[in-house]
Design an enzyme around this catalytic site. Sequence first.
Site, mmCIF file in Angstrom:
data_model
loop_
_atom_site.group_PDB
_atom_site.id
_atom_site.type_symbol
_atom_site.label_atom_id
_atom_site.label_comp_id
_atom_site.label_asym_id
_atom_site.label_seq_id
_atom_site.Cartn_x
_atom_site.Cartn_y
_atom_site.Cartn_z
ATOM 1 N N GLU A 1 0.867 -1.179 0.000
ATOM 2 C CA GLU A 1 0.000 0.000 0.000
ATOM 3 C C GLU A 1 0.899 1.221 0.000
ATOM 4 O OE1 GLU A 1 -3.634 2.233 2.404
ATOM 5 O OE2 GLU A 1 -2.544 0.616 3.389
ATOM 6 N N GLU B 1 4.922 4.714 3.708
ATOM 7 C CA GLU B 1 4.483 6.043 4.137
ATOM 8 C C GLU B 1 5.682 6.978 4.190
ATOM 9 O OE1 GLU B 1 2.749 9.297 5.008
ATOM 10 O OE2 GLU B 1 1.479 7.521 4.695
ATOM 11 N N ASP C 1 9.733 8.032 0.181
ATOM 12 C CA ASP C 1 8.962 8.760 -0.811
ATOM 13 C C ASP C 1 8.615 7.798 -1.938
ATOM 14 O OD1 ASP C 1 8.239 10.449 -3.084
ATOM 15 O OD2 ASP C 1 9.011 12.109 -1.909
ATOM 16 N N ASP D 1 -2.988 11.802 -1.996
ATOM 17 C CA ASP D 1 -2.947 13.265 -2.094
ATOM 18 C C ASP D 1 -3.348 13.676 -3.502
ATOM 19 O OD1 ASP D 1 -2.253 15.981 -2.200
ATOM 20 O OD2 ASP D 1 -0.535 15.709 -0.881
ATOM 21 N N LYS E 1 -3.066 21.326 -7.988
ATOM 22 C CA LYS E 1 -2.518 22.254 -8.981
ATOM 23 C C LYS E 1 -2.003 21.496 -10.204
ATOM 24 C CE LYS E 1 -1.272 25.780 -5.585
ATOM 25 N NZ LYS E 1 -0.194 26.610 -4.996
ATOM 26 N N GLU F 1 -9.285 4.785 7.332
ATOM 27 C CA GLU F 1 -9.782 5.820 8.245
ATOM 28 C C GLU F 1 -10.517 6.914 7.479
ATOM 29 O OE1 GLU F 1 -5.845 4.410 10.209
ATOM 30 O OE2 GLU F 1 -6.565 4.790 8.197
ATOM 31 N N TYR F 2 -9.919 7.361 6.361
ATOM 32 C CA TYR F 2 -10.547 8.405 5.563
ATOM 33 C C TYR F 2 -11.866 7.934 4.977
ATOM 34 C CZ TYR F 2 -6.564 11.641 5.619
ATOM 35 O OH TYR F 2 -5.596 12.532 6.003
ATOM 36 N N GLU F 3 -11.897 6.691 4.549
ATOM 37 C CA GLU F 3 -13.119 6.149 3.947
ATOM 38 C C GLU F 3 -14.271 6.169 4.945
ATOM 39 O OE1 GLU F 3 -14.422 2.180 1.374
ATOM 40 O OE2 GLU F 3 -12.359 2.463 2.067
#
Length: 212
Positions: free
Chosen positions: A43, A68, A95, A117, A121, A192-194
């Site tokens: 992931e 991460e 990264d 993310d 832009k 968590e975001y889901e």
Amino acid sequence: MRLRNVPGSREDIAESSFVIQEPEKHKGKIKELFPGRQPLFIEIGMGKGQFITTLARLHPEINYIGIEKYSSVLVRALDKQNELELPNLKFIRMDAEDINNVFDENEVDGIYLNFSDPWPKDRHAKRRLTSRQFFARYELLLKPEGKIQFKTDNSSLFDFSLEEVVATNFKATEVTYDLHNSEWNEGNVMTEYEEKFSAKGNPIKRVVFIRN
């Protein structure tokens, strides 16, 4: 969003046996770091690790690596793993742009991208984890039959991803703009975001990319 610094996070990560230290040294042999040479799924941008920790607990027959960039975020996933001590789960702090320095050709069986993310832009488009530049990276490390699963609540990023993949050697399958009300929701593991976005009524978009 500014990340809150967690004192001692870098030290905890550097001392943990669950974190692969100097991962470039294990390129091509990363499966040997696990007890069994099982399929390997990664992931990229795992956040606090709820998704990949749940998968590792449900599927002991698969090895998982959570990647991460930020120490203050990775250390939260490490807290969970310190309690569970799952033998099939490890982490890398790095990264994502450097991913081909860590994983060799055909070394990975599958990739998860969750709520990445959006880099809104236009000049930052190549930094998006579903840009053609990243698809080229995935093509090198992913086995021919390997899949990339992408979930997001961001409509602009999702549409960008579907347009961008056309310029690559991958194609989009299992496309849904409302995962939780689709045929592909069975067995879905939420991040968590889901959970947060779903509670607000935001539909979750999902697509699986496979090679042409």
